[in-house]
Enzyme design. Structure first.
Site, PDB file in Angstrom:
ATOM      1  N   CYS A 248       0.941  -1.181  -0.051  1.00 45.92           N
ATOM      2  CA  CYS A 248       0.172   0.130   0.110  1.00 45.92           C
ATOM      3  C   CYS A 248       0.852   1.228   0.134  1.00 45.92           C
ATOM      4  O   CYS A 248       0.873   2.135  -0.970  1.00 45.92           O
ATOM      5  CB  CYS A 248      -0.889  -0.187   1.183  1.00 45.92           C
ATOM      6  SG  CYS A 248      -2.066  -1.131   1.323  1.00 45.92           S
TER       7      CYS A 248
ATOM      8  N   HIS B 232      -2.007   6.557   4.545  1.00 53.88           N
ATOM      9  CA  HIS B 232      -1.110   5.549   4.943  1.00 53.88           C
ATOM     10  C   HIS B 232       0.383   6.033   4.249  1.00 53.88           C
ATOM     11  O   HIS B 232       1.063   5.282   3.781  1.00 53.88           O
ATOM     12  CB  HIS B 232      -1.415   4.189   4.021  1.00 53.88           C
ATOM     13  CG  HIS B 232      -0.814   3.037   4.541  1.00 53.88           C
ATOM     14  ND1 HIS B 232      -1.324   1.703   4.257  1.00 53.88           N
ATOM     15  CD2 HIS B 232      -0.113   3.028   5.816  1.00 53.88           C
ATOM     16  CE1 HIS B 232      -0.932   0.946   4.994  1.00 53.88           C
ATOM     17  NE2 HIS B 232      -0.081   1.287   6.086  1.00 53.88           N
TER      18      HIS B 232
END
Length: 319
Positions: free
Chosen positions: A77, A132
Protein backbone atom coordinates in the site's frame (compact mmCIF):
# COMPACT_ATOMS: atom_id res chain seq x y z
CA UNK A 1 18.74 12.39 -5.27
CA UNK A 2 17.31 15.86 -4.73
CA UNK A 3 13.72 17.00 -4.66
CA UNK A 4 12.01 16.45 -8.03
CA UNK A 5 11.05 19.49 -10.05
CA UNK A 6 7.35 20.38 -9.93
CA UNK A 7 7.47 20.14 -13.72
CA UNK A 8 8.44 16.49 -13.40
CA UNK A 9 5.59 15.78 -11.02
CA UNK A 10 3.21 17.45 -13.45
CA UNK A 11 4.01 14.96 -16.20
CA UNK A 12 1.09 12.76 -15.12
CA UNK A 13 -1.30 15.70 -15.04
CA UNK A 14 -0.20 16.88 -18.48
CA UNK A 15 -0.56 13.39 -19.91
CA UNK A 16 -4.01 12.98 -18.42
CA UNK A 17 -5.07 16.41 -19.61
CA UNK A 18 -4.29 15.30 -23.13
CA UNK A 19 -7.08 12.73 -22.81
CA UNK A 20 -9.69 15.33 -21.94
CA UNK A 21 -12.26 16.64 -24.37
CA UNK A 22 -11.06 19.39 -26.77
CA UNK A 23 -13.27 21.94 -25.08
CA UNK A 24 -11.08 21.63 -21.96
CA UNK A 25 -8.29 23.49 -23.76
CA UNK A 26 -9.67 26.87 -22.73
CA UNK A 27 -10.09 25.89 -19.10
CA UNK A 28 -8.00 24.04 -16.55
CA UNK A 29 -9.33 20.47 -16.35
CA UNK A 30 -10.47 18.82 -13.13
CA UNK A 31 -8.85 15.55 -12.02
CA UNK A 32 -10.44 12.77 -9.97
CA UNK A 33 -8.23 9.80 -9.09
CA UNK A 34 -10.13 6.88 -7.53
CA UNK A 35 -7.75 4.31 -6.07
CA UNK A 36 -9.18 0.95 -5.02
CA UNK A 37 -7.37 -1.03 -2.32
CA UNK A 38 -6.43 -4.66 -3.03
CA UNK A 39 -8.83 -4.92 -5.99
CA UNK A 40 -8.07 -7.75 -8.39
CA UNK A 41 -7.61 -7.44 -12.15
CA UNK A 42 -10.38 -9.99 -12.57
CA UNK A 43 -12.77 -8.10 -10.26
CA UNK A 44 -13.78 -5.79 -13.11
CA UNK A 45 -16.14 -6.96 -15.81
CA UNK A 46 -14.28 -4.79 -18.32
CA UNK A 47 -11.27 -7.06 -17.79
CA UNK A 48 -12.85 -10.42 -17.04
CA UNK A 49 -16.18 -11.43 -18.57
CA UNK A 50 -16.97 -13.75 -15.67
CA UNK A 51 -17.37 -10.76 -13.34
CA UNK A 52 -20.90 -9.30 -13.23
CA UNK A 53 -20.70 -7.03 -10.17
CA UNK A 54 -19.24 -3.86 -11.73
CA UNK A 55 -21.70 -2.34 -14.25
CA UNK A 56 -20.73 1.26 -13.44
CA UNK A 57 -17.02 0.63 -13.79
CA UNK A 58 -17.61 -1.39 -16.96
CA UNK A 59 -19.56 1.50 -18.47
CA UNK A 60 -16.78 3.89 -17.45
CA UNK A 61 -14.24 1.69 -19.24
CA UNK A 62 -16.42 1.32 -22.33
CA UNK A 63 -16.96 5.06 -22.70
CA UNK A 64 -13.42 6.11 -21.82
CA UNK A 65 -9.83 4.99 -22.24
CA UNK A 66 -8.76 1.63 -20.86
CA UNK A 67 -5.09 1.18 -20.01
CA UNK A 68 -4.35 -2.47 -20.80
CA UNK A 69 -0.67 -2.42 -19.83
CA UNK A 70 -0.75 -0.38 -16.63
CA UNK A 71 1.31 -1.54 -13.65
CA UNK A 72 1.27 -0.59 -9.99
CA UNK A 73 4.57 0.80 -8.74
CA UNK A 74 4.69 -1.65 -5.80
CA UNK A 75 2.94 -4.68 -4.34
CA UNK A 76 2.07 -3.01 -1.02
CA UNK A 77 0.00 0.00 0.00
CA UNK A 78 2.35 2.76 1.14
CA UNK A 79 4.96 2.42 -1.64
CA UNK A 80 2.37 2.29 -4.41
CA UNK A 81 0.58 5.37 -3.06
CA UNK A 82 3.81 7.27 -2.60
CA UNK A 83 4.70 6.59 -6.22
CA UNK A 84 1.26 7.61 -7.44
CA UNK A 85 1.46 10.98 -5.71
CA UNK A 86 5.11 11.76 -6.50
CA UNK A 87 5.71 10.08 -9.85
CA UNK A 88 8.80 8.39 -8.40
CA UNK A 89 9.45 4.77 -7.46
CA UNK A 90 10.15 3.81 -3.85
CA UNK A 91 13.89 3.53 -4.46
CA UNK A 92 13.85 7.26 -5.26
CA UNK A 93 11.14 8.65 -2.98
CA UNK A 94 12.26 6.67 0.08
CA UNK A 95 9.03 4.70 0.68
CA UNK A 96 9.72 0.98 0.25
CA UNK A 97 7.57 -0.54 3.02
CA UNK A 98 4.18 0.02 4.61
CA UNK A 99 3.90 2.50 7.45
CA UNK A 100 2.41 1.13 10.67
CA UNK A 101 0.39 2.52 13.54
CA UNK A 102 3.63 3.06 15.45
CA UNK A 103 5.44 4.77 12.56
CA UNK A 104 6.56 8.31 13.35
CA UNK A 105 7.72 9.04 9.80
CA UNK A 106 6.03 9.09 6.43
CA UNK A 107 6.51 10.23 2.86
CA UNK A 108 9.75 12.27 3.08
CA UNK A 109 9.16 15.99 3.36
CA UNK A 110 11.53 16.72 0.47
CA UNK A 111 9.21 14.88 -1.91
CA UNK A 112 6.81 16.99 -4.00
CA UNK A 113 3.27 15.63 -4.33
CA UNK A 114 0.95 16.10 -7.27
CA UNK A 115 -1.45 17.85 -4.88
CA UNK A 116 1.19 20.43 -3.96
CA UNK A 117 1.88 21.21 -7.60
CA UNK A 118 -1.81 21.57 -8.48
CA UNK A 119 -2.49 23.58 -5.33
CA UNK A 120 0.15 26.07 -6.40
CA UNK A 121 -1.52 26.19 -9.83
CA UNK A 122 -4.76 27.38 -8.22
CA UNK A 123 -6.54 24.06 -7.82
CA UNK A 124 -8.83 23.13 -4.95
CA UNK A 125 -7.36 19.85 -3.66
CA UNK A 126 -9.00 17.14 -1.60
CA UNK A 127 -8.03 13.71 -0.28
CA UNK A 128 -10.76 11.36 0.91
CA UNK A 129 -10.10 7.86 2.20
CA UNK A 130 -7.02 5.95 3.27
CA UNK A 131 -3.77 7.95 3.45
CA UNK A 132 -1.09 5.50 4.70
CA UNK A 133 1.82 7.87 4.03
CA UNK A 134 2.41 9.02 7.59
CA UNK A 135 0.05 10.42 10.18
CA UNK A 136 2.27 12.34 12.61
CA UNK A 137 3.11 16.01 12.32
CA UNK A 138 3.61 17.36 8.83
CA UNK A 139 3.32 13.91 7.24
CA UNK A 140 -0.45 14.33 7.57
CA UNK A 141 -2.22 14.98 4.21
CA UNK A 142 -3.28 18.46 5.32
CA UNK A 143 0.41 19.42 5.08
CA UNK A 144 1.11 17.62 1.80
CA UNK A 145 -0.89 19.79 -0.58
CA UNK A 146 -4.48 18.95 0.28
CA UNK A 147 -6.90 21.72 1.22
CA UNK A 148 -9.35 19.16 2.60
CA UNK A 149 -8.92 15.69 4.05
CA UNK A 150 -11.47 13.17 5.28
CA UNK A 151 -10.44 9.61 5.99
CA UNK A 152 -8.41 7.12 7.96
CA UNK A 153 -4.62 7.37 8.45
CA UNK A 154 -3.81 3.78 7.45
CA UNK A 155 -5.55 0.51 6.51
CA UNK A 156 -8.81 -0.24 8.28
CA UNK A 157 -7.51 -3.53 9.69
CA UNK A 158 -4.84 -1.53 11.53
CA UNK A 159 -6.65 -0.69 14.74
CA UNK A 160 -9.81 -2.14 16.26
CA UNK A 161 -13.33 -1.02 15.35
CA UNK A 162 -16.82 -1.55 16.71
CA UNK A 163 -17.79 -3.25 13.44
CA UNK A 164 -14.94 -5.69 12.70
CA UNK A 165 -16.52 -7.01 9.48
CA UNK A 166 -15.39 -10.08 7.59
CA UNK A 167 -11.72 -11.01 7.71
CA UNK A 168 -9.33 -13.98 7.81
CA UNK A 169 -8.44 -14.36 10.63
CA UNK A 170 -11.36 -12.54 12.27
CA UNK A 171 -10.47 -9.50 14.33
CA UNK A 172 -12.15 -8.75 17.68
CA UNK A 173 -14.11 -5.53 18.18
CA UNK A 174 -12.81 -2.72 20.35
CA UNK A 175 -13.28 -3.38 24.08
CA UNK A 176 -16.15 -1.39 25.52
CA UNK A 177 -15.20 -1.36 29.18
CA UNK A 178 -11.53 -1.71 30.05
CA UNK A 179 -8.22 -2.65 28.53
CA UNK A 180 -8.36 -5.81 30.63
CA UNK A 181 -11.17 -6.98 28.36
CA UNK A 182 -8.96 -6.63 25.30
CA UNK A 183 -8.29 -9.84 23.43
CA UNK A 184 -4.59 -10.31 22.81
CA UNK A 185 -4.02 -11.45 19.24
CA UNK A 186 -0.75 -11.23 17.37
CA UNK A 187 -2.60 -10.97 14.04
CA UNK A 188 -4.86 -8.02 14.91
CA UNK A 189 -4.13 -4.45 15.93
CA UNK A 190 -6.13 -4.21 19.14
CA UNK A 191 -4.03 -1.59 20.91
CA UNK A 192 -5.42 1.43 19.07
CA UNK A 193 -8.97 2.23 18.00
CA UNK A 194 -9.04 3.22 14.32
CA UNK A 195 -9.61 7.00 13.98
CA UNK A 196 -11.52 8.91 11.31
CA UNK A 197 -10.12 12.35 10.51
CA UNK A 198 -11.60 15.49 9.05
CA UNK A 199 -8.56 17.62 8.28
CA UNK A 200 -6.47 17.33 11.48
CA UNK A 201 -9.39 16.59 13.83
CA UNK A 202 -10.48 13.10 14.85
CA UNK A 203 -14.25 13.05 14.30
CA UNK A 204 -14.86 9.40 15.19
CA UNK A 205 -12.86 6.77 17.07
CA UNK A 206 -13.26 3.88 16.64
CA UNK A 207 -14.55 4.40 13.12
CA UNK A 208 -17.87 2.78 12.19
CA UNK A 209 -16.96 0.65 9.17
CA UNK A 210 -20.60 -0.02 8.27
CA UNK A 211 -21.16 3.66 7.44
CA UNK A 212 -17.68 4.51 6.11
CA UNK A 213 -18.52 3.97 2.44
CA UNK A 214 -21.55 6.24 2.61
CA UNK A 215 -19.52 8.93 4.37
CA UNK A 216 -16.77 8.75 1.76
CA UNK A 217 -19.32 9.08 -1.04
CA UNK A 218 -21.04 12.03 0.62
CA UNK A 219 -17.80 13.87 1.38
CA UNK A 220 -16.53 13.30 -2.17
CA UNK A 221 -19.79 14.61 -3.64
CA UNK A 222 -19.70 17.61 -1.31
CA UNK A 223 -16.11 18.41 -2.27
CA UNK A 224 -16.92 18.28 -6.00
CA UNK A 225 -19.97 20.52 -5.60
CA UNK A 226 -18.11 22.98 -3.39
CA UNK A 227 -15.14 23.20 -5.75
CA UNK A 228 -17.42 23.59 -8.75
CA UNK A 229 -19.38 26.38 -7.07
CA UNK A 230 -16.13 28.20 -6.28
CA UNK A 231 -15.19 28.32 -9.94
CA UNK A 232 -11.76 26.80 -9.26
CA UNK A 233 -10.49 23.65 -10.97
CA UNK A 234 -10.17 20.75 -8.56
CA UNK A 235 -8.13 17.64 -7.86
CA UNK A 236 -9.81 14.90 -5.82
CA UNK A 237 -7.84 11.89 -4.62
CA UNK A 238 -10.37 9.28 -3.46
CA UNK A 239 -8.59 6.31 -1.84
CA UNK A 240 -11.29 3.73 -1.15
CA UNK A 241 -11.45 1.19 1.66
CA UNK A 242 -12.59 -1.40 -0.90
CA UNK A 243 -11.50 -4.11 -1.47
CA UNK A 244 -9.22 -4.38 1.55
CA UNK A 245 -10.39 -6.55 4.44
CA UNK A 246 -12.29 -6.38 6.66
CA UNK A 247 -15.23 -6.31 4.26
CA UNK A 248 -18.46 -4.79 5.53
CA UNK A 249 -21.06 -4.95 2.74
CA UNK A 250 -24.39 -3.24 3.55
CA UNK A 251 -26.54 -6.07 2.22
CA UNK A 252 -26.28 -9.88 2.39
CA UNK A 253 -24.58 -11.53 -0.58
CA UNK A 254 -26.78 -12.39 -3.57
CA UNK A 255 -24.25 -13.92 -5.96
CA UNK A 256 -21.78 -16.75 -6.16
CA UNK A 257 -18.94 -14.54 -4.88
CA UNK A 258 -20.56 -14.19 -1.48
CA UNK A 259 -19.38 -11.44 0.84
CA UNK A 260 -16.68 -10.31 -1.58
CA UNK A 261 -19.18 -9.96 -4.41
CA UNK A 262 -21.49 -7.88 -2.25
CA UNK A 263 -18.63 -5.57 -1.26
CA UNK A 264 -17.56 -5.33 -4.90
CA UNK A 265 -21.05 -4.18 -5.89
CA UNK A 266 -20.93 -1.59 -3.10
CA UNK A 267 -17.65 -0.22 -4.46
CA UNK A 268 -19.07 -0.10 -7.97
CA UNK A 269 -22.14 1.79 -6.74
CA UNK A 270 -19.89 4.33 -5.01
CA UNK A 271 -17.95 4.94 -8.25
CA UNK A 272 -21.25 5.28 -10.11
CA UNK A 273 -22.40 7.96 -7.69
CA UNK A 274 -19.17 9.92 -8.07
CA UNK A 275 -19.51 9.70 -11.85
CA UNK A 276 -23.06 11.10 -11.72
CA UNK A 277 -22.04 13.98 -9.47
CA UNK A 278 -19.10 14.71 -11.75
CA UNK A 279 -21.35 14.73 -14.81
CA UNK A 280 -23.58 17.27 -13.09
CA UNK A 281 -20.76 19.63 -12.14
CA UNK A 282 -17.89 19.14 -14.54
CA UNK A 283 -18.83 16.99 -17.52
CA UNK A 284 -16.56 17.54 -20.49
CA UNK A 285 -13.88 19.16 -18.36
CA UNK A 286 -13.10 16.43 -15.79
CA UNK A 287 -10.85 13.41 -16.13
CA UNK A 288 -11.96 10.57 -13.85
CA UNK A 289 -9.33 7.87 -13.47
CA UNK A 290 -9.88 4.55 -11.66
CA UNK A 291 -7.04 2.20 -10.72
CA UNK A 292 -6.02 -0.33 -8.08
CA UNK A 293 -3.08 0.03 -5.72
CA UNK A 294 -1.44 -3.39 -5.76
CA UNK A 295 -3.71 -6.34 -6.52
CA UNK A 296 -5.54 -8.95 -4.40
CA UNK A 297 -4.38 -10.28 -1.04
CA UNK A 298 -4.33 -14.02 -1.76
CA UNK A 299 -3.99 -15.07 1.90
CA UNK A 300 -7.53 -13.82 2.56
CA UNK A 301 -9.02 -16.71 0.56
CA UNK A 302 -12.63 -16.06 -0.52
CA UNK A 303 -12.39 -12.54 0.91
CA UNK A 304 -9.68 -11.67 -1.63
CA UNK A 305 -10.02 -10.42 -5.18
CA UNK A 306 -9.64 -12.30 -8.43
CA UNK A 307 -6.43 -12.08 -10.46
CA UNK A 308 -8.35 -13.26 -13.51
CA UNK A 309 -6.14 -15.37 -15.77
CA UNK A 310 -2.93 -14.28 -14.06
CA UNK A 311 -2.47 -17.35 -11.88
CA UNK A 312 1.16 -18.26 -12.42
CA UNK A 313 3.37 -19.39 -9.55
CA UNK A 314 4.64 -15.87 -8.81
CA UNK A 315 1.12 -14.44 -8.74
CA UNK A 316 -0.14 -17.20 -6.46
CA UNK A 317 2.63 -16.59 -3.96
CA UNK A 318 3.21 -12.85 -4.21
CA UNK A 319 0.64 -11.19 -6.50
Amino acid sequence: MGTPSPRAVLVLAVALAGLSAPRAACKQPNFIVILADDVGWGDLGANWAETKETPNLDELAASGTRFVDFHSAASTCSPSRASLLTGRLGARNGVTHNFAITSVGGLPMNETTLAEVLQEAGYSTGAIGKWHLGHHGHHHPSFRGFDYYFGIPYSHDMGCTDTPGYNHPPCPPCPRHSTAARVARKDCYTGVALPLFENVTIVQQPVNLSSLTARYAEEAARFIRRASDSGRPFFLYLALAHMHVPLVPPLPPTSGRGIYGAALREMDALVGRIKRVTDSHGKGNTLLWFAGDNGPWAQKCELAGSPGPFVGAWQKQRG
